[in-house]
Design a protein around this motif. Structure first.
Motif, short mmCIF file in Angstrom:
data_model
loop_
_atom_site.label_atom_id
_atom_site.label_comp_id
_atom_site.label_asym_id
_atom_site.label_seq_id
_atom_site.Cartn_x
_atom_site.Cartn_y
_atom_site.Cartn_z
N THR A 27 -13.63 -1.96 2.47
CA THR A 27 -12.80 -0.98 3.15
C THR A 27 -12.04 -1.67 4.27
OG1 THR A 27 -12.78 1.23 4.13
CG2 THR A 27 -14.54 -0.26 4.83
N ALA A 75 -8.17 -0.95 4.48
CA ALA A 75 -6.74 -0.90 4.17
C ALA A 75 -6.13 0.37 4.75
CB ALA A 75 -6.52 -0.94 2.66
N CYS A 109 -4.20 1.45 -0.34
CA CYS A 109 -4.47 0.54 -1.45
C CYS A 109 -3.69 0.97 -2.68
CB CYS A 109 -5.96 0.54 -1.79
SG CYS A 109 -7.02 -0.24 -0.57
N GLU A 110 -3.16 0.01 -3.41
CA GLU A 110 -2.38 0.29 -4.62
C GLU A 110 -2.39 -0.93 -5.54
OE1 GLU A 110 -0.69 1.65 -6.82
OE2 GLU A 110 0.19 3.53 -6.19
N PRO A 118 -3.86 -2.35 -8.45
CA PRO A 118 -4.87 -3.33 -8.84
C PRO A 118 -4.53 -3.99 -10.17
CG PRO A 118 -5.65 -1.13 -9.35
CD PRO A 118 -4.33 -0.96 -8.63
N TRP A 128 -4.86 -6.68 -5.46
CA TRP A 128 -4.29 -5.36 -5.22
C TRP A 128 -3.48 -5.38 -3.92
CZ3 TRP A 128 -9.17 -6.58 -3.72
CH2 TRP A 128 -9.65 -6.10 -2.51
N SER A 129 -2.66 -4.36 -3.74
CA SER A 129 -1.75 -4.27 -2.60
C SER A 129 -2.31 -3.36 -1.51
CB SER A 129 -0.39 -3.72 -3.04
OG SER A 129 0.23 -4.55 -4.00
N ASP A 130 -2.03 -3.71 -0.27
CA ASP A 130 -2.22 -2.84 0.89
C ASP A 130 -0.82 -2.64 1.46
OD1 ASP A 130 -2.90 -1.51 3.19
OD2 ASP A 130 -4.12 -3.12 4.04
N CYS A 174 -8.59 2.09 -6.56
CA CYS A 174 -7.97 1.94 -5.24
C CYS A 174 -7.93 3.30 -4.55
CB CYS A 174 -6.55 1.39 -5.38
SG CYS A 174 -6.48 -0.39 -5.63
N THR A 229 -8.15 3.86 1.59
CA THR A 229 -8.53 2.78 2.51
C THR A 229 -9.49 1.78 1.90
OG1 THR A 229 -10.46 3.97 3.40
CG2 THR A 229 -8.32 4.38 4.46
N SER A 230 -10.01 2.05 0.72
CA SER A 230 -11.13 1.29 0.20
C SER A 230 -10.98 0.97 -1.28
CB SER A 230 -12.45 2.05 0.41
OG SER A 230 -12.62 2.45 1.76
N LEU A 231 -11.70 -0.08 -1.70
CA LEU A 231 -11.77 -0.45 -3.11
C LEU A 231 -13.15 -0.07 -3.64
CD1 LEU A 231 -10.44 -2.01 -5.52
CD2 LEU A 231 -11.71 -4.02 -4.70
#
Length: 310
Positions: free
Chosen positions: A33, A35, A38-39, A41, A52-54, A292, A295-297
């Protein structure tokens, strides 16, 4: 690496077909966690890692398997959003700030695949998928230029938000869908005869679309027909999604992940205690669903497998 059972997570079976997707003891795990959003993956099978993107933090993150160690993959990522892996194992990325689709080469250099259509700058490419013929299909809503949070506030040069195809030989950018409000996530069926595309137009139009549409892919591999609504979102919006080998759609929603049978039935849910933006399949057997959240994976192991890496 630590694992935790997260309060607010659950696997909800709505149809007996969903129960077969899980071992009885499996639980959702929060892996990391920290971010803001998150996007995108994408799983790289050869290196056994996830990227993955933040988006608001303008960076890309990396999870290495085994061990699930987290590190920063790229700073100053041009507010990258969607990512995928092409058929040669290279990273392909949608960038909000630069308003382009790029490919990261094996030597680390970056090639621009698309930044314009008919001479005008794209809005802010959002999500993408690579077909077996090496063509790249991407959505281009305007979320990255609507404000400064996920990119830079700018005026659009193209009227409307559309779906495009990049030809693998000529590099030409062709508009393939032009009747959506805010096209977002997209994916092909395992045999590539169908293309599914989410429309999140409800973010900008009152009572606007919050659904996934289904298109039939022509024999030429590029033309589309149909476009009927496959499923409407009951919780928030559909964003990014992926398909497993049986053609089931695992899609992000406001309450977690919803799973749809190919016949359009919502068969189950994976509840997450925050909004989910995207998912992908990974792990050695492609049976680990990476999720995603805002805020967390998160991840959960399945009895199902993704139809392809990325």
């Amino acid at each position: 690496m630590w694992y935790e059972t997260v309060e607010g997570t659950d696997i909800v079976v709505l149809d007996r077909r969903f129960k077969a997707c899980f071992a009885g003891h499996v639980r959702v795990e929060r892996l990391w966690t920290g971010a803001r959003w998150c996007e995108g993956p994408a799983w790289f099978a050869a290196g056994r890692y996830l990227i993955w993107s933040d988006i608001p933090n303008n960076r890309m993150l990396r999870l290495a398997d085994p061990g699930d160690q987290i590190s920063v993959f790229r700073e100053n990522s041009n507010n990258s959003n969607g990512n995928t892996v092409d058929n040669q194992g290279r990273l392909v990325t949608c960038e909000h700030r630069s308003r382009r689709v790029t490919r990261t080469e094996i030597d680390g250099s970056i090639t621009v695949l698309a930044d314009r259509w008919q001479g005008r700058r794209l809005n802010s490419p959002n999500d993408l998928v690579v077909k077996s013929d090496d063509s790249v299909w991407f959505t281009d809503p305007a979320y990255g230029i609507d404000g400064d949070y996920e990119g830079d506030k700018q005026e659009p040069e193209i009227e409307g938000c559309h779906v495009y195809r990049i030809d693998p030989k000529s590099g030409a950018v062709e508009r393939v869908i032009d009747d959506m409000v805010r096209p977002n996530g997209l994916a092909f069926s395992p045999d590539e005869t169908l293309l599914y595309v989410a429309d999140t137009g409800a973010t900008h139009v009152e009572d606007g679309p919050r659904h996934i549409r289904r298109f039939a892919v022509g024999a030429d591999g590029r033309s589309l027909a149909g476009g009927e609504i496959f499923a409407a979102c009951s919780e928030g919006l559909f964003d990014g999604f992926r398909l497993d080998t049986e053609g089931r759609i695992w899609t992000s929603t406001g309450e977690g992940v919803h799973c749809y049978d190919p016949d359009g039935t919502l068969i189950g849910k994976v509840l997450i205690p925050e909004m989910v933006a995207n998912v992908t399949f990974g792990g050695v057997k492609l049976n680990r669903l990476f999720i995603c959240g805002t805020t967390s994976l998160y991840s959960v192991y399945l009895m199902a497998k993704g139809c392809k890496p990325g």
